[in-house]
Write an enzyme that holds these catalytic residues in place. Structure first.
Site, PDB file in Angstrom:
ATOM      1  N   ARG A  18       0.819  -1.168   0.006  1.00  0.00           N
ATOM      2  CA  ARG A  18       0.235  -0.433   0.378  1.00  0.00           C
ATOM      3  C   ARG A  18       0.714   1.150  -0.021  1.00  0.00           C
ATOM      4  O   ARG A  18       1.920   1.191   0.360  1.00  0.00           O
ATOM      5  CB  ARG A  18      -1.185  -0.032   0.698  1.00  0.00           C
ATOM      6  CG  ARG A  18      -1.553  -0.910   1.256  1.00  0.00           C
ATOM      7  CD  ARG A  18      -2.585  -1.194   2.120  1.00  0.00           C
ATOM      8  NE  ARG A  18      -3.289  -2.087   2.471  1.00  0.00           N
ATOM      9  CZ  ARG A  18      -3.078  -3.142   3.324  1.00  0.00           C
ATOM     10  NH1 ARG A  18      -2.116  -3.595   3.832  1.00  0.00           N
ATOM     11  NH2 ARG A  18      -4.456  -4.147   3.233  1.00  0.00           N
ATOM     12  N   TYR A  73     -10.078  -9.872  -6.442  1.00  0.00           N
ATOM     13  CA  TYR A  73      -9.352  -9.767  -7.851  1.00  0.00           C
ATOM     14  C   TYR A  73      -9.215 -11.522  -8.678  1.00  0.00           C
ATOM     15  O   TYR A  73      -9.622 -11.559 -10.108  1.00  0.00           O
ATOM     16  CB  TYR A  73      -7.501 -10.337  -7.555  1.00  0.00           C
ATOM     17  CG  TYR A  73      -7.588  -9.415  -6.904  1.00  0.00           C
ATOM     18  CD1 TYR A  73      -6.529  -8.515  -7.027  1.00  0.00           C
ATOM     19  CD2 TYR A  73      -7.367  -9.924  -5.225  1.00  0.00           C
ATOM     20  CE1 TYR A  73      -6.515  -7.329  -6.968  1.00  0.00           C
ATOM     21  CE2 TYR A  73      -6.588  -8.176  -4.692  1.00  0.00           C
ATOM     22  CZ  TYR A  73      -6.626  -6.765  -5.662  1.00  0.00           C
ATOM     23  OH  TYR A  73      -6.439  -6.351  -4.349  1.00  0.00           O
ATOM     24  N   HIS A  76      -2.506   2.500  -5.775  1.00  0.00           N
ATOM     25  CA  HIS A  76      -3.508   1.341  -5.556  1.00  0.00           C
ATOM     26  C   HIS A  76      -3.070   0.392  -6.163  1.00  0.00           C
ATOM     27  O   HIS A  76      -3.995  -0.656  -6.334  1.00  0.00           O
ATOM     28  CB  HIS A  76      -4.741   1.397  -4.716  1.00  0.00           C
ATOM     29  CG  HIS A  76      -5.053   0.474  -3.421  1.00  0.00           C
ATOM     30  ND1 HIS A  76      -4.897   0.557  -2.862  1.00  0.00           N
ATOM     31  CD2 HIS A  76      -5.898   0.029  -3.721  1.00  0.00           C
ATOM     32  CE1 HIS A  76      -5.148  -0.818  -1.908  1.00  0.00           C
ATOM     33  NE2 HIS A  76      -6.049  -1.255  -2.753  1.00  0.00           N
ATOM     34  N   HIS A 126      -4.199  -8.848   3.368  1.00  0.00           N
ATOM     35  CA  HIS A 126      -5.491  -8.913   3.386  1.00  0.00           C
ATOM     36  C   HIS A 126      -6.274 -10.384   5.073  1.00  0.00           C
ATOM     37  O   HIS A 126      -5.563 -11.203   4.527  1.00  0.00           O
ATOM     38  CB  HIS A 126      -6.238  -9.405   2.142  1.00  0.00           C
ATOM     39  CG  HIS A 126      -6.271  -8.336   1.086  1.00  0.00           C
ATOM     40  ND1 HIS A 126      -6.428  -8.642  -0.435  1.00  0.00           N
ATOM     41  CD2 HIS A 126      -5.912  -7.344   0.530  1.00  0.00           C
ATOM     42  CE1 HIS A 126      -6.840  -7.989  -0.722  1.00  0.00           C
ATOM     43  NE2 HIS A 126      -6.338  -6.557  -0.086  1.00  0.00           N
ATOM     44  N   LYS A 141      -2.076  -2.198   8.122  1.00  0.00           N
ATOM     45  CA  LYS A 141      -2.831  -2.096   8.523  1.00  0.00           C
ATOM     46  C   LYS A 141      -3.022  -2.405  10.231  1.00  0.00           C
ATOM     47  O   LYS A 141      -3.206  -3.534  10.202  1.00  0.00           O
ATOM     48  CB  LYS A 141      -4.584  -2.162   7.385  1.00  0.00           C
ATOM     49  CG  LYS A 141      -4.138  -1.571   6.662  1.00  0.00           C
ATOM     50  CD  LYS A 141      -5.609  -1.884   6.544  1.00  0.00           C
ATOM     51  CE  LYS A 141      -6.163  -1.241   5.147  1.00  0.00           C
ATOM     52  NZ  LYS A 141      -7.346  -0.915   4.217  1.00  0.00           N
ATOM     53  N   ARG A 147      -1.123  -1.819  -6.541  1.00  0.00           N
ATOM     54  CA  ARG A 147      -1.286  -3.007  -6.101  1.00  0.00           C
ATOM     55  C   ARG A 147      -2.809  -3.839  -6.435  1.00  0.00           C
ATOM     56  O   ARG A 147      -2.235  -4.936  -6.407  1.00  0.00           O
ATOM     57  CB  ARG A 147      -1.809  -2.328  -4.885  1.00  0.00           C
ATOM     58  CG  ARG A 147      -2.172  -3.313  -3.589  1.00  0.00           C
ATOM     59  CD  ARG A 147      -2.410  -2.820  -1.950  1.00  0.00           C
ATOM     60  NE  ARG A 147      -3.194  -3.680  -1.251  1.00  0.00           N
ATOM     61  CZ  ARG A 147      -2.834  -4.599  -0.344  1.00  0.00           C
ATOM     62  NH1 ARG A 147      -1.259  -4.870  -0.821  1.00  0.00           N
ATOM     63  NH2 ARG A 147      -3.195  -4.917   0.334  1.00  0.00           N
TER      64      ARG A 147
END
Length: 332
Positions: free
Chosen positions: A168, A312, A277, A303, A192, A280
C-alpha cells in the site's frame, strides 16, 4: 446532613456522562494506543465522527448522552450527507466509522447496544477497478526516465515496490532502511493495525533499490557536507526537507507518491485515473492470472479476510468474459 449547593453540583458533574466529542476523543486514543491505527485512519475517523457529533449537537440539542441516540438519528444523518451531494461511497464510509465507534461504545459500557448496526449501508454501484495489463505495467516501470520523473532512481524504486511487492501507499512511505532484509531478499512491511509481514524482494526491485540508495547517500552527503545528517526513512523528498532538523526525517508523503505514480503512468500511456493502489490491484491480478494460489496472494497483500482477495478473481473473470464476448463466434 445538609449538603451545600457546591457539593451537589460537583457530584452532578462527576456523574454526568462525557459529551459526544469527549467519547470520540477517547475512542481515537484506543485506536492509536491499543490498535495501532495509522495516522491516516485516525484522521479519517476523527473527521467522520466529529462531523456526526456536530450534527447531533446542531439538529438534536436535547440529546446530551450517547445512549439517547437511536438508529433513526444515524439514518437521518446519512440522509443529510446524501442531500449535500456526498457520494454513496463517502456516506458508507461515514456509517462505517459510526458503526465502529458504537461497537466500542457498547463494549465499554457507554451504550447497551450498537444501534448503528441497525442502519443499512447505502447500496454501492458494483464496478471493478481498471487494471493495466502486464505489458502496460512493464512499459511503465521500465521507463522511468528524466522526462517523467524528478528523481528517476527514487521514482523507479517506488514503482518497483508498489507493483513488484503489492504494498500500500502508506506502507511504502512508512518503510525505513532497516526494513530491507537483504540477507533474506525480503522487506518488512507494517500494514493496517501495525501488523507486520515479510514480502519477497524480487531481483528488479532489489536492483532499483540499490541504485536509489547509492544516490540517496550521495545527495545527503552533498547537502550536509559538514553535518552528520541521518534519517531512518527509506524514501526521501526531492529537497530533503526536514532532514537534519529535530524530529525531522524528510520522509516522502503519500500525496507525493500519488503524484509521482500518476505523472509517470500518464506519460507512458496509461489513463489519468491511475494511482498507487492501481499498482497494488495489478500486482494481485497478475499473480492470479499467472496461476498463483489465492491464499498466497492474501498473505502477500496482507488481507485479513480471504473475501477481500477474492475480488481479484472477479477481475480476471471479467477479463475472461470480455475475451469470450469479443472472440467466440457464438457470443456475437
Amino acid at each position: 446532613m445538609i449538603r451545600s449547593d457546591a457539593e451537589i453540583e460537583e457530584d452532578a458533574e462527576q456523574q454526568a456522562p462525557p459529551p459526544l466529542a469527549g467519547l470520540v476523543d477517547e475512542y481515537l486514543r484506543v485506536l492509536a494506543n491499543e490498535r495501532g491505527s495509522s495516522a491516516h485512519t485516525l484522521r479519517a475517523y476523527q473527521r467522520e465522527l466529529m462531523n456526526f457529533a456536530s450534527h447531533m449537537g446542531a439538529r438534536h440539542a436535547a440529546i446530551v448522552r450517547v445512549d439517547q441516540i437511536e438508529h433513526l438519528h444515524i439514518r437521518t444523518y446519512l440522509g443529510t450527507l446524501l442531500e449535500r451531494g456526498l457520494s454513496k461511497a463517502s456516506t458508507a464510509r461515514a456509517l462505517a466509522a459510526i458503526r465502529s465507534w458504537f461497537k466500542w461504545l457498547a463494549r465499554a459500557g457507554h451504550v447497551e447496544q450498537n444501534v448503528a448496526s441497525l442502519v443499512a449501508t447505502p447500496k454501492l454501484p458494483k464496478h471493478l477497478p481498471r487494471v493495466p495489463s502486464i505489458e502496460q505495467m512493464n512499459r511503465v516501470v521500465d521507463n522511468v526516465d528524466d522526462d517523467a520523473a524528478s528523481w528517476p532512481a527514487r521514482d523507479k524504486a517506488i514503482l518497483e515496490l508498489l507493483y513488484g511487492c503489492g504494498i500500500r501507499n502508506a506502507e511504502l512511505t512508512g518503510l525505513n532502511i532497516a526494513d530491507i532484509h537483504w540477507g533474506n531478499d525480503a522487506i518488512l512491511v507494517r500494514g493496517k493495525g501495525q501488523k507486520q509481514r515479510l514480502i519477497p524482494l524480487g531481483d528488479a526491485a532489489a536492483q532499483a533499490l540499490r541504485a536509489y540508495l547509492a544516490e540517496r547517500s550521495a545527495r545527503l552527503k552533498a547537502k550536509f557536507a559538514n553535518v552528520r545528517a541521518e534519517t531512518p526513512a527509506l524514501f526521501l523528498s526531492l529537497q530533503l526537507r526536514g532532514v537534519g532538523k529535530p524530529a525531522g526525517e524528510g520522509r516522502l508523503t503519500t500525496r507525493s507518491v500519488g503524484r509521482i505514480v500518476k505523472r509517470v503512468a500518464i506519460l507512458r500511456g496509461l489513463s489519468a485515473d491511475v494511482h498507487p493502489h492501481t499498482l497494488r490491484h495489478a500486482f494481485g491480478t497478475h499473480l492470479l492470472e499467472e496461476g498463483a494460489d489465492l491464499r498466497a496472494i492474501q498473505e502477500l497483500l496482507g488481507h485479513e479476510r480471504l473475501s477481500t482477495t477474492q475480488r481479484y478473481t472477479q477481475l480476471t473473470t471479467a477479463q475472461l468474459e470480455a475475451v469470450y464476448d469479443k472472440t467466440h463466434p457464438r457470443a456475437r
